[in-house]
Design a protein around this motif. Structure first.
Motif, short mmCIF file in Angstrom:
data_model
loop_
_atom_site.label_atom_id
_atom_site.label_comp_id
_atom_site.label_asym_id
_atom_site.label_seq_id
_atom_site.Cartn_x
_atom_site.Cartn_y
_atom_site.Cartn_z
N GLY A 260 0.82 -1.21 0.00
CA GLY A 260 0.00 0.00 0.00
C GLY A 260 0.85 1.25 0.00
O GLY A 260 2.05 1.21 -0.26
N GLY A 261 0.21 2.37 0.30
CA GLY A 261 0.88 3.67 0.21
C GLY A 261 1.94 3.86 1.27
O GLY A 261 1.99 3.13 2.26
N ASP A 262 2.78 4.86 1.07
CA ASP A 262 3.84 5.14 2.03
C ASP A 262 3.23 5.61 3.35
O ASP A 262 2.13 6.14 3.39
CB ASP A 262 4.77 6.23 1.49
CG ASP A 262 6.08 6.30 2.27
OD1 ASP A 262 6.36 5.38 3.06
OD2 ASP A 262 6.83 7.28 2.08
N THR B 201 9.99 2.48 2.97
CA THR B 201 10.13 1.09 3.39
C THR B 201 11.28 0.44 2.65
O THR B 201 11.34 0.51 1.42
CB THR B 201 8.83 0.27 3.15
OG1 THR B 201 9.17 -1.12 3.09
CG2 THR B 201 8.13 0.66 1.86
N ASP C 163 8.45 -5.48 -2.52
CA ASP C 163 7.29 -4.93 -3.24
C ASP C 163 5.98 -5.61 -2.85
O ASP C 163 5.15 -5.93 -3.72
CB ASP C 163 7.50 -5.04 -4.75
CG ASP C 163 8.75 -4.30 -5.19
OD1 ASP C 163 9.11 -3.31 -4.51
OD2 ASP C 163 9.37 -4.69 -6.18
N GLY D 112 10.16 -1.95 -0.13
CA GLY D 112 9.39 -1.52 -1.28
C GLY D 112 7.93 -1.90 -1.12
O GLY D 112 7.54 -2.62 -0.19
N SER D 113 7.13 -1.43 -2.03
CA SER D 113 5.69 -1.63 -1.96
C SER D 113 5.14 -1.49 -3.36
O SER D 113 5.61 -0.66 -4.13
CB SER D 113 5.09 -0.56 -1.03
OG SER D 113 3.70 -0.66 -1.00
N ARG E 255 1.43 -2.25 -5.97
CA ARG E 255 0.06 -2.74 -6.05
C ARG E 255 0.03 -4.10 -6.72
O ARG E 255 0.84 -4.43 -7.55
CB ARG E 255 -0.80 -1.75 -6.83
CG ARG E 255 -1.23 -0.60 -5.98
CD ARG E 255 -1.80 0.56 -6.76
NE ARG E 255 -1.38 1.81 -6.12
CZ ARG E 255 -1.84 2.23 -4.94
NH1 ARG E 255 -2.73 1.52 -4.28
NH2 ARG E 255 -1.42 3.36 -4.41
#
Lengths: 341, 341, 341, 341
Positions: free
Chosen positions: D9-11, D66, D39, D69-70, D72
């Protein structure tokens, strides 16, 4: 070109910004190689170094400290190395050395330069007391930290009708005390450059109380000293190891003012928080420019020089000049505020 | 001596610090009277003023805004007043006027001065684009705010593999973008002084992604413009009232880069947060020194002049010189970073 | 309704926010009158007060300190007043009294309440050690200041391979040390609630150095104490006036660790900067809610009570309960981090 | 035990603090192995992970973003994986999975849990709108950033007699607007939870001007909407790509208020600066506690649960409950300030 870089001396916000800038300019724009020596001159002599590429300096611009470490080196070991400078140069395998440091470091840099090494210095000190440059990076951050502390202390002093004595760094030059004192609205500022009369400080506080301003904030440089005979020094603060630890001018002045005024006075010793952590934008820009110009100087063969700020420009100035004498607060800067005692 | 002071033009951190300093120097040290005109030149012409003593300026050093207010005045009314300058002087009953303001204010100050009024100007602008002074107060605060925003945005950009386009102030000069861009480690910086090629920006981003750095931060001055033909301007952003509100270069650039790169790009428009609030220590010191020297100049009869920073000194410089041309970012400052496009 | 408000005890960020909130709720929404007593209970007994309207509280939300002042009062004078509570009430001419303060203040408030005065208390302490409320305003600000200091010190410790000992406030409860220690990533945390073994601290540091992490930061509450026999106390720090000023646990611990480890250790005593200045957003919201609910309680006739945070709600809790015992750090909170010694 | 951790999700400031805390508790205290998926769920399905030891999490406590990473992930791919959950578990080779994320992530976590995976969730959202926990980390930082911006804007609004409309995050819940509005002393607060009447806002501004307070600051959540018929929406803001970019409620409200009031109104859209960068001390502590308790829950076999703050305690609560409904601002919180419209 193969450029070596090292950081030496005390911590100073902006060191990493210089290292990053050297790498960016040298590696990206100039196709140079950059190596970083660990723990200052110690790592230089011991051959401890690592290559610095774009990845090594990623994310360090805003970070305090130095990714290269810093350590003290006995002057003798350095002198010895200078005596065998050709052997040293051969061993180092670099075309230019960029030492980043304060007075001690720049003196060492001068020795190396005089021994024939291709040195371009970058000055650093939170004390701002290096001649030949208008400002050094780290100073703005230190002043900012001290000012924020004074902002906080002022409301406490006011609510509780107290005298607050804030001791800031500056053993030989009072730049931090002067600027943090002005920015924080200190009612009294004591500098190493001018012995102060404690009577005058007390009179100022009493005058404030008498016109309804029942508090005062004094900003005192750690190197400030009372005028001869003005203040009986507290005695007996020698600790069990025989040295005078932890009882600096801030503590003494608060004790003495409380005794004389019969009003609560409290010392706050800011200490090391002034010399670490993330640099201000100002210091990051200055450090970045210094790094860039140091690489350019190396490419021009401008050795034995150091980067310096003059007005809005970065110029090169002889290393030896820089350390010839300490840059202290001149009389006309003291005149600009009625708060200097 | 009776000194009048006023603030005019946009908000700028440090205005109150100047006012306080004028009062401290004039009232405490010089035994002058100080009156403050409300709402800039408007209050001057309308005779709205109040006396400023030590109590009026207590606690304002660190406060944003201006205790005197600020308002725009039609140039014609001022011109008219200049035509009757003797009547005006009689009415004002002051021996010196210290207007604190930006380009418009200093131009007005020049008019008044040429009409015979005893004027000592103090320059202010967060944009740092006034000639004849190395820096203006407010600029350091603006750069600090923008840099802190960039520090925050960088981690978001990195975590989410995004391009962040940060629009900062600077319609005609790119000083804030240059310094906040350098301090915040922007990968691209766009200035009003040099039209940018959007292709080059996109290439830089792609190069970063291809070497594993899957994010980028672009710092763009509000007055930056793409080179002729480089970027088809988004059309149709005229709002219902017929003007192009809210769709500045930041929004456009983000839209366009997202379209070209096929990667998420987000605009952040910092706007007014850059021009208000508590000043940095740097700006407080500069503002305080300007105020002090303005009073001294008044006492010396140094009229038609304005305070200016040159290196580490405050000097006086002719008002007219200051506004003759805008101080823009020179080529050599752009050269100091590879990030300027 | 006519409501009296006062602040007593040490400075604490958020005091002004409570005062402002009381005035906003009472005057704007409830059509009450609010008067503020100066210098705490002292002003109450001496009848020194002023009316507080919207203008009196304009711009104070973010300001540290207290616009009403604060002073210590001998318990005896208060007791005497309680003995003549009817006379006091007649003299005060108020329908409710809202004292804002810490343990001492709330104890005094309980006395007044038991003597028949219509009291609604608002608890404050940066130490967060008042029972019956999850948090007190001022605490978040204190933790924030201490954490920022630790962020700065960490990079210095790392660059210079040092042990940094940071002394934070907390004489009887270690909340600030616990939370600032966790937030600042301290490697060791010493609390008043648990005597620490200096050997364990030294072992931890040595273990860190041995795996290449050549620095450590210790966060120690001013009230933390070594376990019996664990650390020979430095002797002879009695100053010339016969008291042990300026040589708290932070200084001692640094001295002792340096001696044992043979590594540089430096103390930093944060002191009063933790208890003054602008409150964090968290503290402003909590203080504002406390003020609002205190007025509501007064209107409901909910006297002898004090505002308290429970989860996300503000509730009323008996004044007497609040001060029955100190809220110290429980075992399970210490267990949540391996850093507590 | 082998524990997998991921961020999705978002930061949100505090993500790295959770990761660090999981590693500290698991590796140091529990002798577990920890692996981090890159991710988010994408890396989970694609098997992209790396081992996390003490060194991997060194220095990240205060860093935004993070390290994992992240990204969708289409819900369908996840559903598919759930249908083959045994195969997935075999492939992952972990004994517990700790996903850190917001509503979407926790819904995905619930799916995985229901498919039999040993999941312990950690909630994060700057919006604070997750049921079952008193607060989420990231929220305090967002409120802090917005409050600081309002502090800055207030002085500008005052000096220039303007209306400032500050748009903060919060599409469905108005927590940030409520708390930043209260902390920043906004004169008007608009929340998604309650449609506002623009007439009322204008009346409030006019009432302020008429009693001499010639400025106002409005804090509006991005999801706030005018009551039916209260405000003609600006038309034609569709951009060239057919969507309504860049013309949110903040811009509209400022335009509309300026038109109605005949006074200058300026919008400031804070945007992404609220969701990135270094977390406040509060958020670091909460995130650290969440990480610690998640590891403990894993060791207890407490799967299908998520960490939550209740009062001062961290408790475990069923994952499914957490996302059942959005936690919006309740009526009694709105009642606590007269500023909510």
């Amino acid at each position: 070109m193969r450029i070596g870089v090292l950081t030496a001396g005390g911590d100073c916000p902006g060191l990493n910004a210089v290292i990053r800038s050297v790498v960016h300019r040298a590696v990206v724009d100039r196709d140079d190689e950059v190596i970083g020596f660990e723990d200052g001159f110690k790592g230089l002599l011991e051959g401890r170094h690592r290559e610095l590429d774009l990845n090594s300096v990623s994310g360090i611009l805003a970070r305090g400290g130095t990714i290269l470490g810093s350590a003290r080196l006995e002057r003798d070991r350095l002198r010895e190395a200078c005596d065998n400078s050709e052997e040293l140069m051969g061993r180092l395998g670099i075309d230019a050395l960029i030492p980043i440091g304060g007075e001690g470091t720049l003196t060492a840099a001068t020795m190396l330069s005089e021994a024939g090494l291709p040195v371009v210095g970058v000055p650093k000190t939170i004390d701002n007391d290096i001649s030949a440059t208008d400002r050094t990076f780290g100073f703005d951050t230190a002043v900012g930290v001290a000012t924020e502390a004074m902002d906080r202390l002022k409301t406490t002093a006011e609510s509780h009708q107290r005298v607050m004595v804030v001791e800031v760094m500056g053993r030989h030059a009072g730049w931090i005390a002067l600027e943090a004192g002005m920015a924080g609205g200190a009612h009294g500022i004591c500098l190493p450059e001018r012995p102060f009369e404690i009577d005058d400080l007390c009179k100022m506080v009493e005058e404030r109380f008498s016109r309804g301003k029942k508090f005062a904030v004094i900003c005192v440089a750690e190197g400030a000293r009372p005028a001869e005979g003005s203040m009986e020094y507290a005695k007996g603060e020698i600790d069990q190891y025989g040295h005078e630890r932890f009882v600096g001018i801030g503590n003494r002045l608060a004790t003495e003012m409380e005794r004389r005024l019969g009003k609560e006075a409290r010392p706050v010793i800011l200490g090391h928080v002034q010399r670490g952590g993330t640099p201000t934008a100002y210091d990051r820009v200055l450090a970045t420019r210094f790094g860039w110009h140091a690489v350019e100087a190396a490419h021009r063969g401008d050795f034995g020089m150091m980067t310096a700020l003059r007005g809005t420009d970065i110029v090169m100035t002889p290393l030896a000049d820089a350390t010839r004498e300490l840059k202290t607060v001149p009389q006309d800067r003291m005149d600009e505020t009625e708060a200097v005692f």
